[in-house]
Scaffold this active site. Structure first.
Site, PDB file in Angstrom:
ATOM      1  N   GLY A   1       0.805  -1.217   0.000  1.00  8.91           N
ATOM      2  CA  GLY A   1       0.000   0.000   0.000  1.00  8.91           C
ATOM      3  C   GLY A   1       0.834   1.261   0.000  1.00  8.91           C
ATOM      4  N   CYS A   2       2.141   1.160   0.076  1.00  7.42           N
ATOM      5  CA  CYS A   2       3.000   2.345   0.010  1.00  7.42           C
ATOM      6  C   CYS A   2       3.428   2.559  -1.440  1.00  7.42           C
ATOM      7  CB  CYS A   2       4.265   2.173   0.864  1.00  7.42           C
ATOM      8  SG  CYS A   2       4.002   2.581   2.576  1.00  7.42           S
ATOM      9  N   ILE A   3       3.383   3.816  -1.866  1.00  4.44           N
ATOM     10  CA  ILE A   3       3.773   4.120  -3.248  1.00  4.44           C
ATOM     11  C   ILE A   3       5.209   4.578  -3.260  1.00  4.44           C
ATOM     12  CG2 ILE A   3       2.497   4.842  -5.281  1.00  4.44           C
ATOM     13  CD1 ILE A   3       0.782   6.601  -3.357  1.00  4.44           C
TER      14      ILE A   3
END
Length: 110
Positions: free
Chosen positions: A108-110
């Site tokens: 979920g981290c970009i």
């Protein structure tokens, strides 16, 4: 890509996360932190050690919401908030702290 710590070459991915979790140690963490412009304090180590224990238990690096909630439970509400964590890890507590802790990039981290 790779970094060198104490004469040992450690493989990293294109974003600087170490490839083999077993290559991690405190000196590696210090090198990764220095590359990010961070001088590690006891407060940083508290979060790093928490992340490593969390990963060991759940086999996943927590996203920021999960991280703040879990830290709040374990270390108290004064530490379990985004403001405190961003002061320690300005480029994103989950992402940057996981990198320094030798963990994969959180989902979920970009």
């Amino acid at each position: 890509m790779a970094i060198e710590v104490n004469g040992k070459v450690i493989e990293t991915d294109e974003e600087g996360y170490i490839v083999n979790l077993s290559d991690w140690n405190e000196d590696v963490a210090k090198k990764l932190a220095a590359d990010e412009g961070i001088e590690l304090t006891d407060a940083h180590w508290e979060v790093i050690n928490f992340l490593r224990e969390y990963y060991e238990e759940y086999q996943i690096a927590p996203a920021i919401r999960v991280l703040t909630k879990a830290i709040g439970k374990k270390l108290g509400p004064d530490k379990g908030n985004s403001k405190y964590l961003y002061e320690l890890f300005p480029y994103g507590p989950a992402k940057q702290a996981c990198k320094i802790a030798g963990l994969p990039k959180p989902t979920g981290c970009i």
